[in-house]
Design a protein around this motif. Structure first.
Motif, PDB file in Angstrom:
ATOM      1  N   ASP A 151      -7.120  12.339   8.500  1.00  0.00           N
ATOM      2  CA  ASP A 151      -7.576  11.638   7.173  1.00  0.00           C
ATOM      3  C   ASP A 151      -6.285  11.518   6.187  1.00  0.00           C
ATOM      4  O   ASP A 151      -5.670  12.284   6.163  1.00  0.00           O
ATOM      5  CB  ASP A 151      -8.605  12.656   6.607  1.00  0.00           C
ATOM      6  CG  ASP A 151      -9.907  12.423   7.220  1.00  0.00           C
ATOM      7  OD1 ASP A 151     -10.208  11.516   8.114  1.00  0.00           O
ATOM      8  OD2 ASP A 151     -10.691  13.404   7.074  1.00  0.00           O
ATOM      9  N   ASN A 152      -6.327  10.444   5.916  1.00  0.00           N
ATOM     10  CA  ASN A 152      -5.455  10.074   4.512  1.00  0.00           C
ATOM     11  C   ASN A 152      -3.911   9.856   5.237  1.00  0.00           C
ATOM     12  O   ASN A 152      -3.241  10.215   4.197  1.00  0.00           O
ATOM     13  CB  ASN A 152      -5.400  11.205   3.455  1.00  0.00           C
ATOM     14  CG  ASN A 152      -4.815  10.494   2.135  1.00  0.00           C
ATOM     15  OD1 ASN A 152      -5.067   9.210   1.879  1.00  0.00           O
ATOM     16  ND2 ASN A 152      -4.132  11.357   1.389  1.00  0.00           N
ATOM     17  N   TYR A 153      -3.756   9.553   6.247  1.00  0.00           N
ATOM     18  CA  TYR A 153      -2.382   9.353   6.833  1.00  0.00           C
ATOM     19  C   TYR A 153      -2.445   8.178   7.557  1.00  0.00           C
ATOM     20  O   TYR A 153      -3.294   7.623   8.243  1.00  0.00           O
ATOM     21  CB  TYR A 153      -1.967  10.425   7.768  1.00  0.00           C
ATOM     22  CG  TYR A 153      -1.808  11.608   7.098  1.00  0.00           C
ATOM     23  CD1 TYR A 153      -0.422  11.880   6.353  1.00  0.00           C
ATOM     24  CD2 TYR A 153      -2.763  12.782   6.822  1.00  0.00           C
ATOM     25  CE1 TYR A 153      -0.248  13.109   5.853  1.00  0.00           C
ATOM     26  CE2 TYR A 153      -2.517  13.924   6.319  1.00  0.00           C
ATOM     27  CZ  TYR A 153      -1.118  14.105   5.922  1.00  0.00           C
ATOM     28  OH  TYR A 153      -0.787  15.308   5.153  1.00  0.00           O
ATOM     29  N   GLU A 154      -1.283   7.378   7.517  1.00  0.00           N
ATOM     30  CA  GLU A 154      -1.096   6.091   8.008  1.00  0.00           C
ATOM     31  C   GLU A 154       0.452   6.024   8.637  1.00  0.00           C
ATOM     32  O   GLU A 154       1.432   6.469   8.027  1.00  0.00           O
ATOM     33  CB  GLU A 154      -1.359   4.951   7.315  1.00  0.00           C
ATOM     34  CG  GLU A 154      -0.350   4.817   6.034  1.00  0.00           C
ATOM     35  CD  GLU A 154      -0.582   3.477   5.208  1.00  0.00           C
ATOM     36  OE1 GLU A 154      -1.741   2.856   5.503  1.00  0.00           O
ATOM     37  OE2 GLU A 154      -0.001   3.248   4.224  1.00  0.00           O
ATOM     38  N   ILE A 155       0.558   5.320   9.720  1.00  0.00           N
ATOM     39  CA  ILE A 155       1.874   5.090  10.271  1.00  0.00           C
ATOM     40  C   ILE A 155       2.299   3.781   9.621  1.00  0.00           C
ATOM     41  O   ILE A 155       2.058   2.799   9.877  1.00  0.00           O
ATOM     42  CB  ILE A 155       1.869   4.841  11.758  1.00  0.00           C
ATOM     43  CG1 ILE A 155       1.303   6.209  12.482  1.00  0.00           C
ATOM     44  CG2 ILE A 155       3.226   4.630  12.529  1.00  0.00           C
ATOM     45  CD1 ILE A 155       2.070   7.502  12.200  1.00  0.00           C
ATOM     46  N   LEU A 156       3.702   4.124   8.891  1.00  0.00           N
ATOM     47  CA  LEU A 156       4.439   3.062   8.366  1.00  0.00           C
ATOM     48  C   LEU A 156       5.288   2.231   9.373  1.00  0.00           C
ATOM     49  O   LEU A 156       5.510   0.929   9.476  1.00  0.00           O
ATOM     50  CB  LEU A 156       5.214   3.350   7.214  1.00  0.00           C
ATOM     51  CG  LEU A 156       6.124   2.522   6.405  1.00  0.00           C
ATOM     52  CD1 LEU A 156       4.987   1.532   5.868  1.00  0.00           C
ATOM     53  CD2 LEU A 156       6.677   3.010   5.431  1.00  0.00           C
ATOM     54  N   LEU A 157       6.267   2.959  10.191  1.00  0.00           N
ATOM     55  CA  LEU A 157       7.009   2.397  11.002  1.00  0.00           C
ATOM     56  C   LEU A 157       7.323   3.607  12.356  1.00  0.00           C
ATOM     57  O   LEU A 157       7.086   4.648  11.995  1.00  0.00           O
ATOM     58  CB  LEU A 157       8.197   1.681  10.508  1.00  0.00           C
ATOM     59  CG  LEU A 157       9.258   2.869   9.679  1.00  0.00           C
ATOM     60  CD1 LEU A 157      10.203   3.324  10.485  1.00  0.00           C
ATOM     61  CD2 LEU A 157       9.848   2.081   8.365  1.00  0.00           C
TER      62      LEU A 157
END
Length: 216
Positions: A26-32
């Motif tokens: 939850d509440n994490y995303e991969i930027l690069l």
């Protein structure tokens, strides 16, 4: 907003597996994702959004994790680095901490530990597991010299307390060793914590290593 994560690892399958795992949190995303430190820094220099946390492999071609962490510390100090490694070598751990890493994880850790580490880095600013603490504390030796005391304006007795406290001795043992009362040790501890801007003994040890107050 979700916490943005960069993954820097030259093993594509490892990077993809980490990406897939983190996107389930939850509440994490991969930027690069980048294959080495040079590629990662190039992406940042092109004006890409800065990640909140960078998961940084140590052993990579072109630019390894040690140099990458140092460059991030100098150029992008807001980026929190969480080191990833297959090895638990003490010299690697200390070098990464000195270069600005906020924590150190082994690649065979459980998903829940990775999740906890990410949470702690965001909320506390660091993740110091029992493993990391024991590796650092166990082999701390003599300091580099009295010139480094000025980093935190420690007086001689506070510095002496710091050196002894960077061990596995209890505070009562430290009082006996320094020939003072436990209450006096409490005073030293509070003064050192305040001057070093830390809240725990572990944080004190890490800051002492990072600033060269003690050496391995």
């Amino acid at each position: 907003m979700p916490v943005s994560i960069a993954i820097v690892d030259d093993h594509y399958l490892v990077a993809e597996a980490l990406s897939n795992l983190i996107q389930k949190f939850d509440n994490y995303e991969i930027l690069l994702i980048a294959a080495n430190g040079r590629n990662f820094l190039d992406q940042l220099q092109r004006g890409n959004q800065l990640p909140d946390i960078t998961l940084l492999d140590l052993n990579m071609p072109i630019m390894d994790g040690f140099e990458t962490a140092l460059q991030l510390r100098q150029q992008y100090p807001s980026v929190r680095v969480l080191a990833l490694s297959m090895t638990d070598r003490e010299d690697h751990i200390v070098r990464m901490v000195r270069n600005g890493a906020r924590g150190y994880l082994l690649k065979d850790c459980r998903p829940e530990e990775l999740h906890q580490a990410l949470d702690d880095v965001m909320t506390k600013g660091f993740y110091y597991s029992d493993f990391l603490t024991s590796q650092l504390v166990r082999n701390l030796n003599a300091p580099l010299g009295n010139g480094s005391i000025s980093s935190f304006n420690l007086n001689e007795r506070e510095y002496e307390f710091l050196k002894v406290a960077c061990s596995e001795l209890t505070y009562n043992d430290i009082a006996d060793k320094m020939c003072v009362s436990p209450r006096t040790i409490d005073g030293y501890r509070e003064a050192v914590f305040q001057k070093m801007n830390v809240r725990t003994r572990v944080g004190m040890v890490i800051e002492a290593v990072r600033h060269g107050l003690i050496d391995l």
